[in-house]
Design an enzyme around this catalytic site. Sequence first.
Site, PDB file in Angstrom:
ATOM      1  CG  ASP A  10      -1.789   1.132   1.405  1.00 52.21           C
ATOM      2  OD1 ASP A  10      -1.625   2.145   0.685  1.00 52.21           O
ATOM      3  OD2 ASP A  10      -2.686   1.043   2.255  1.00 52.21           O
ATOM      4  CB  ILE A  11       1.422   3.930  -2.492  1.00 46.78           C
ATOM      5  CG1 ILE A  11       2.618   4.841  -2.825  1.00 46.78           C
ATOM      6  CG2 ILE A  11       0.094   4.682  -2.539  1.00 46.78           C
ATOM      7  CD1 ILE A  11       2.704   5.257  -4.257  1.00 46.78           C
ATOM      8  CG  ASN A  24     -10.188  13.086 -10.093  1.00 45.92           C
ATOM      9  OD1 ASN A  24     -10.326  14.296  -9.895  1.00 45.92           O
ATOM     10  ND2 ASN A  24     -10.660  12.176  -9.251  1.00 45.92           N
ATOM     11  N   GLY A  32      -9.447   4.246  -5.249  1.00 46.69           N
ATOM     12  CA  GLY A  32      -8.106   3.693  -5.481  1.00 46.69           C
ATOM     13  C   GLY A  32      -7.035   4.362  -4.639  1.00 46.69           C
ATOM     14  CB  VAL A  33      -3.611   5.495  -5.587  1.00 51.08           C
ATOM     15  CG1 VAL A  33      -2.507   6.330  -4.967  1.00 51.08           C
ATOM     16  CG2 VAL A  33      -3.060   4.152  -6.059  1.00 51.08           C
ATOM     17  CG  ASP A  34      -7.382  10.763  -5.593  1.00 47.68           C
ATOM     18  OD1 ASP A  34      -6.712  11.438  -4.785  1.00 47.68           O
ATOM     19  OD2 ASP A  34      -8.166  11.266  -6.421  1.00 47.68           O
ATOM     20  CB  SER A 122      -3.305   5.176 -16.264  1.00 39.60           C
ATOM     21  OG  SER A 122      -3.443   6.572 -16.366  1.00 39.60           O
TER      22      SER A 122
HETATM   23  N1  AR6 Z   1      -1.342   1.478  -2.953  1.00 37.95           N
HETATM   24  C1  AR6 Z   1      -0.747   1.122  -4.120  1.00 37.95           C
HETATM   25  N2  AR6 Z   1      -1.423   0.831  -5.242  1.00 37.95           N
HETATM   26  C2  AR6 Z   1      -2.782   0.889  -5.187  1.00 37.95           C
HETATM   27  C3  AR6 Z   1      -3.485   1.245  -4.022  1.00 37.95           C
HETATM   28  C4  AR6 Z   1      -2.706   1.552  -2.859  1.00 37.95           C
HETATM   29  N3  AR6 Z   1      -3.280   1.902  -1.692  1.00 37.95           N
HETATM   30  N4  AR6 Z   1      -4.819   1.216  -4.298  1.00 37.95           N
HETATM   31  C5  AR6 Z   1      -4.949   0.850  -5.585  1.00 37.95           C
HETATM   32  N5  AR6 Z   1      -3.725   0.634  -6.121  1.00 37.95           N
HETATM   33  P1  AR6 Z   1      -6.216   3.768  -9.418  1.00 37.95           P
HETATM   34  P2  AR6 Z   1      -5.945   5.257 -11.959  1.00 37.95           P
HETATM   35  C6  AR6 Z   1      -3.368   0.256  -7.502  1.00 37.95           C
HETATM   36  O1  AR6 Z   1      -7.609   3.389  -9.770  1.00 37.95           O
HETATM   37  O2  AR6 Z   1      -6.166   4.027 -12.767  1.00 37.95           O
HETATM   38  C7  AR6 Z   1      -9.362   7.443  -8.670  1.00 37.95           C
HETATM   39  O3  AR6 Z   1     -10.723   7.436  -8.395  1.00 37.95           O
HETATM   40  C8  AR6 Z   1      -4.471  -0.292  -8.372  1.00 37.95           C
HETATM   41  O4  AR6 Z   1      -4.592  -1.698  -8.180  1.00 37.95           O
HETATM   42  O5  AR6 Z   1      -5.934   4.248  -8.039  1.00 37.95           O
HETATM   43  O6  AR6 Z   1      -4.847   6.212 -12.348  1.00 37.95           O
HETATM   44  C9  AR6 Z   1      -8.845   8.843  -9.001  1.00 37.95           C
HETATM   45  O7  AR6 Z   1      -9.522   9.835  -8.278  1.00 37.95           O
HETATM   46  C10 AR6 Z   1      -3.956   0.059  -9.760  1.00 37.95           C
HETATM   47  O8  AR6 Z   1      -3.030  -0.933 -10.238  1.00 37.95           O
HETATM   48  O9  AR6 Z   1      -5.673   4.970 -10.394  1.00 37.95           O
HETATM   49  C11 AR6 Z   1      -9.094   8.952 -10.473  1.00 37.95           C
HETATM   50  O10 AR6 Z   1     -10.424   9.367 -10.742  1.00 37.95           O
HETATM   51  C12 AR6 Z   1      -3.184   1.346  -9.565  1.00 37.95           C
HETATM   52  O11 AR6 Z   1      -2.951   1.444  -8.164  1.00 37.95           O
HETATM   53  C13 AR6 Z   1      -8.879   7.550 -10.968  1.00 37.95           C
HETATM   54  O12 AR6 Z   1      -9.147   6.696  -9.856  1.00 37.95           O
HETATM   55  C14 AR6 Z   1      -3.893   2.611 -10.032  1.00 37.95           C
HETATM   56  O13 AR6 Z   1      -5.291   2.512  -9.774  1.00 37.95           O
HETATM   57  C15 AR6 Z   1      -7.438   7.315 -11.397  1.00 37.95           C
HETATM   58  O14 AR6 Z   1      -7.335   6.032 -11.949  1.00 37.95           O
END
Ligand code: AR6
Length: 174
Positions: A10-11, A24, A32-34, A122
């Site tokens: 987890d980042i 975004n 997700g990460v955000d 992404s």
């Molecule tokens: N730590 C590390 N990696 C993670 C974590 C975490 N805690 N959580 C998810 N991932 P995403 P995007 C991975 O959706 O595709 C948001 O709603 C996940 O498995 O976070 O750039 C924003 O507000 C995936 O491989 O980012 C934007 O609207 C990767 O991180 C949109 O999502 C990225 O997934 C951005 O989408």
Amino acid sequence: MVRITLVQGDITAEKADAVVNAANSSLLGGGGVDGAIHRRGGPEILAACEDLRRSHYGKGLPTGRAVATTAGRLPAEHVIHTVGPVYQVSGSDPSLLASCYRESLRVADELGARTVAFPAISTGAYGWPMEDAARIAVEAVRGAETSVEEVRFVLYDEQAYQVFAEQLGPSEAE
Ligand code: AR6
């Protein structure tokens, strides 16, 4: 040349000079990460993002750009927010995704950061296939002119970790 390392996890738990948020354009949070960064980092990060919207980014942060805020309660010093391209919209053109990595490293240089943790931008909600995204990420970081010493890719699951490890090759994967 910048040293690339890989971590599975987890980042939001990373101790680094900067962690990168897969944000975004609104800069006002999401899933997700955000979602994880804002949840664990606390309201100070959102307040800083709201200030940025008022001061510099009235229409939001454009895709492929990056901007820094406090890391609030996270163990990192700074959060660098970047906006990845949506795979379906970009037509798989790699330039904006590569730009996220380059621009984040440029902002990291401005902050004097030496260690920067990136998620796989992404590859979640924005739908970019992991293999392709890993190749673009690693090439962009290897090609960047930066004073950052370590780029740590933090991959959420074992499969993503393996894809990045294959992309790096045996000499760099740890
Ligand atoms: N730590 C590390 N990696 C993670 C974590 C975490 N805690 N959580 C998810 N991932 P995403 P995007 C991975 O959706 O595709 C948001 O709603 C996940 O498995 O976070 O750039 C924003 O507000 C995936 O491989 O980012 C934007 O609207 C990767 O991180 C949109 O999502 C990225 O997934 C951005 O989408």
